[in-house]
Design an enzyme around this catalytic site. Sequence first.
Site: not given
Ligand code: AMP
Length: 121
Positions: A31, A86, A93, A95, A99
């Site tokens: 992350d 999430n 969530q 992204v 995941h």
């Molecule tokens: P969520 O909030 O559950 O959708 O988690 C998305 C996660 O993706 C967050 O913990 C971010 O820090 C992580 N994230 C966003 N962009 C990147 C990236 N380019 N590489 C790795 N992790 C990322």
Amino acid sequence: MPSLPENCLFCRLVAEGDHVHAADGFVAIRDINPIAETHLLVLPARHVDTFREVDAFSDEEAGRMLRFVAETAQAAGLEDYKVLVNVGEGGGQTVFHLHWHVLGGRFDRGKLSHALALETA
Ligand code: AMP
Ligand code: ZN
């Protein structure tokens, strides 16, 4: 808002990211903004928006995904850890490519609260 696979950040990271672990249609990455000493993300290679659509996976794929989560933690040297998903904006969530967060070691409590969207829950 759910993103289309062609402009999905995680589809791109599946294709060309720095994978700490990969097998059988799943990859694990670090992350970018870790909330714990070890903070990995497990991504299915195939785009599925959220855990809500877990039916998009066959029983066999879903089983492999769970085993891959456990293997990722083990490969990272974790014995005790948390696994977090999430689901949807209200669930924190950000992204929209399914995941699994694998979290181990010491936590940053402020960031944990933010990541779990506890302020808005
Ligand atoms: P969520 O909030 O559950 O959708 O988690 C998305 C996660 O993706 C967050 O913990 C971010 O820090 C992580 N994230 C966003 N962009 C990147 C990236 N380019 N590489 C790795 N992790 C990322
Ligand atoms: Zn995607």
